[in-house]
Design an enzyme around this catalytic site. Structure first.
Site, PDB file in Angstrom:
ATOM      1  N   ASP A  82     -57.425  37.152  -7.399  1.00  0.00           N
ATOM      2  CA  ASP A  82     -57.838  36.775  -8.764  1.00  0.00           C
ATOM      3  C   ASP A  82     -59.256  36.247  -8.827  1.00  0.00           C
ATOM      4  O   ASP A  82     -59.949  36.451  -9.818  1.00  0.00           O
ATOM      5  CB  ASP A  82     -56.868  35.735  -9.345  1.00  0.00           C
ATOM      6  CG  ASP A  82     -57.023  34.381  -8.684  1.00  0.00           C
ATOM      7  OD1 ASP A  82     -56.792  34.277  -7.469  1.00  0.00           O
ATOM      8  OD2 ASP A  82     -57.380  33.414  -9.384  1.00  0.00           O
ATOM      9  N   ASP A  85     -60.499  33.142  -3.813  1.00  0.00           N
ATOM     10  CA  ASP A  85     -59.582  32.875  -2.708  1.00  0.00           C
ATOM     11  C   ASP A  85     -58.835  34.160  -2.341  1.00  0.00           C
ATOM     12  O   ASP A  85     -59.213  35.252  -2.754  1.00  0.00           O
ATOM     13  CB  ASP A  85     -58.609  31.742  -3.078  1.00  0.00           C
ATOM     14  CG  ASP A  85     -57.895  32.012  -4.409  1.00  0.00           C
ATOM     15  OD1 ASP A  85     -57.822  33.192  -4.817  1.00  0.00           O
ATOM     16  OD2 ASP A  85     -57.407  31.050  -5.031  1.00  0.00           O
ATOM     17  N   TYR A 233     -52.279  28.433 -12.167  1.00  0.00           N
ATOM     18  CA  TYR A 233     -52.067  29.247 -13.370  1.00  0.00           C
ATOM     19  C   TYR A 233     -50.792  28.810 -14.077  1.00  0.00           C
ATOM     20  O   TYR A 233     -49.919  29.591 -14.392  1.00  0.00           O
ATOM     21  CB  TYR A 233     -52.052  30.744 -13.019  1.00  0.00           C
ATOM     22  CG  TYR A 233     -53.418  31.192 -12.558  1.00  0.00           C
ATOM     23  CD1 TYR A 233     -54.443  31.373 -13.488  1.00  0.00           C
ATOM     24  CD2 TYR A 233     -53.698  31.376 -11.209  1.00  0.00           C
ATOM     25  CE1 TYR A 233     -55.714  31.738 -13.078  1.00  0.00           C
ATOM     26  CE2 TYR A 233     -54.968  31.744 -10.795  1.00  0.00           C
ATOM     27  CZ  TYR A 233     -55.972  31.925 -11.731  1.00  0.00           C
ATOM     28  OH  TYR A 233     -57.229  32.280 -11.323  1.00  0.00           O
ATOM     29  N   GLU A 473     -67.404  29.906  -9.170  1.00  0.00           N
ATOM     30  CA  GLU A 473     -66.366  30.876  -8.797  1.00  0.00           C
ATOM     31  C   GLU A 473     -66.259  32.003  -9.825  1.00  0.00           C
ATOM     32  O   GLU A 473     -66.161  31.748 -11.017  1.00  0.00           O
ATOM     33  CB  GLU A 473     -65.008  30.182  -8.661  1.00  0.00           C
ATOM     34  CG  GLU A 473     -63.944  31.081  -8.053  1.00  0.00           C
ATOM     35  CD  GLU A 473     -62.679  30.331  -7.642  1.00  0.00           C
ATOM     36  OE1 GLU A 473     -61.903  30.878  -6.839  1.00  0.00           O
ATOM     37  OE2 GLU A 473     -62.457  29.194  -8.126  1.00  0.00           O
TER      38      GLU A 473
END
Length: 496
Positions: A82, A85, A233, A473
């Site tokens: 996603d 990571d 999430y 990120e």
């Protein structure tokens, strides 16, 4: 009519005409939107998990996660990481897929040579989602343990953290993930309807089944899987928005009265009247309102009349200077929702702006914001300003898309990008020693072309520090809606 009145009348007519025009062709482009479009799609190749194809263009990446799913004796190889990571989270992956599909459905006709690459990016996700939904009334929603994954800094190719597999089923429901997955499969079925009708049918059949599961067994996956999915999430907005959104996509894909009836019967209960004006992986209300307003404005589905007003309400909350404006902008002009990966809201909102402008233009309508008339052209101007800021027209004079423009983030929060590639360093870099690279001041050795980072703070400041994951990120769901907006802008300025 006096000459001055005649001139005024002519100006009013010209203004009205220009307000509904679909392009900015008379103006000079601020940026190379075509180049940015190419890069925004290329980024997805850097996020691939699984066995990479021979035509992989992001060549510093290699195969990874080839035994994903084996802990539960299922094949869950593939899909996307996603963000920075090595996790595969089904909830944001499904939303990414839906937004990539919507980008292609609205603007694929003008993408030219990039259309094939966009469809490839969608298929990489849908092939995985078909695996994750292969068993009836079961969806595999995550691969990896985020807490253990985040305790390491290692390349996906070296990954040796536990690949925990999580699922939802009738005993442990997850309506929001199931309904979003149904939206992803339904929207993608429309993308492939002409080019691959068999694949399209498979996707739609699965979408129907998955939505029925989402609706029948209601419950939040955050309740059942809290320790694994929160705070990463967690579904903060509940699952009502996903049910409305999923039904909207199934209505569009099937044209079956079943879903229209569902929307009419349940819309209010599912939050259609709520004034939440943040559209992203967690809250889909605004997207559902815009999507359903198209059915009314363009397809003339009269029973969805109220969604035009609801969509207008969302749009009015974004427009600076109108009575119902609720949106904060930075001093440099960036739409600002929150510190954590704010750019995801910029890209998702600008997509809704250009898409709604398209629907308004086709139906010869405008938005009335408490007496202030807002034209489709005005919405496009707001969207363009946001994209131009993202691409470099900002106080930092830097692009927030990696690889675009002369100055862009060098130290993004991303394992694969920040660690030496397999070809440069074939030996394994283990869990702990990777942090030496994470804490280094050196620029990332591998350029994750097209990655859009979290972006600057509310004062337009960006530190370019790898440890600052709020700002540094990138994420798939940030790029996905940007694909459609960039295609629109590239075409508008005659670049594509």
């Amino acid at each position: 009519m006096t000459s001055s009145l005649h001139l005024l009348h002519l100006l009013l007519v010209l203004t009205t005409l220009s307000s509904t025009t679909a392009t900015f062709r008379h103006r000079t482009a601020s940026h190379n939107y075509r180049d940015a479009l190419t890069k925004s799609i290329l980024f997805f190749e850097g996020q691939r998990s699984g066995k990479l194809p021979p035509n992989q263009r992001m060549t510093w990446r290699r195969n990874s996660g080839l035994s994903d799913g084996s802990a539960m004796k299922v094949d869950l190889v593939g899909g996307y990481y996603d963000a920075g990571d090595n996790m595969k989270f089904g909830f944001p992956m499904a939303f990414t897929t839906t937004m990539l599909s919507w980008s292609v459905l609205e603007f694929g006709g003008i993408m030219k040579s990039e259309l094939g690459n966009a469809k490839t990016a969608i298929r990489w996700a849908t092939d995985y989602l078909l695996k994750a939904t292969a068993q009836p009334e079961t969806i595999y929603v995550q691969v990896g343990d985020a807490n253990k994954d985040h305790a390491c800094w290692e390349r996906p190719e070296d990954m040796d953290t536990q690949r925990t597999v999580l699922k939802i089923d009738k005993n442990n429901p997850g309506t929001e993930v199931a309904a979003e997955t149904a939206a992803a499969l339904a929207s993608a079925s429309l993308v492939f309807r002409k080019s691959d009708p068999n694949y399209s049918k498979i996707l739609l059949k699965r979408a129907i089944r998955v939505f029925a599961f989402a609706d029948k067994y209601r419950g939040s996956y955050s309740d059942e899987l809290k320790g694994y999915v929160c705070p990463f999430y967690c579904s903060y907005s509940g699952y009502q928005d996903e049910l409305l959104w999923g039904a909207a996509w199934l209505h569009k894909a099937t044209r079956s009265p079943t879903y229209l009836n569902f929307i009419q019967a349940n819309g209010r209960r599912l939050g259609a009247d709520e004034n939440d004006n943040t559209f992203g992986w967690d809250n889909k209300h605004a997207g559902a309102k815009i999507l359903l307003s198209k059915a009314f404005l363009v397809q003339k589905v009269q029973s969805l009349h109220d969604y035009k007003g609801r969509a207008d309400g969302f749009i009015c909350s974004l427009v600076p200077g109108v009575p119902s404006s609720q949106t904060q902008y930075t001093p440099g002009g960036l739409l600002f929702k929150m510190d954590d990966s704010n750019m995801q809201y910029v890209t998702s909102t600008t997509f809704l702006l250009v898409t709604y402008a398209k629907f308004l233009t086709r139906s010869h309508t405008v938005v009335n914001c408490g007496g202030a008339i807002v034209t489709p052209r005005h919405l496009r101007t707001i969207a363009k300003k946001q994209v131009d800021y993202l691409l470099g027209d900002n106080p930092m004079k830097m692009s927030f898309m990696v690889g675009y423009g002369p100055r862009f983030p060098q130290r993004i929060h991303h394992r694969g990008s920040s660690l030496p590639s397999i070809s440069a360093h074939p030996a394994k870099i283990d869990c702990g020693s990777g942090f030496n690279f994470m804490h280094s001041e050196s620029p990332n050795p591998n350029i994750l072309v097209g990655a859009v980072v979290g972006g600057p703070d509310e004062h337009d400041r960006y530190s370019d520090e790898r440890s600052d994951y709020f700002q540094a990120e990138p994420a798939t769901y940030t790029n996905a809606p940007l694909v459609g907006t960039l295609a629109y802008l590239a075409h508008s300025f005659g670049q594509i």
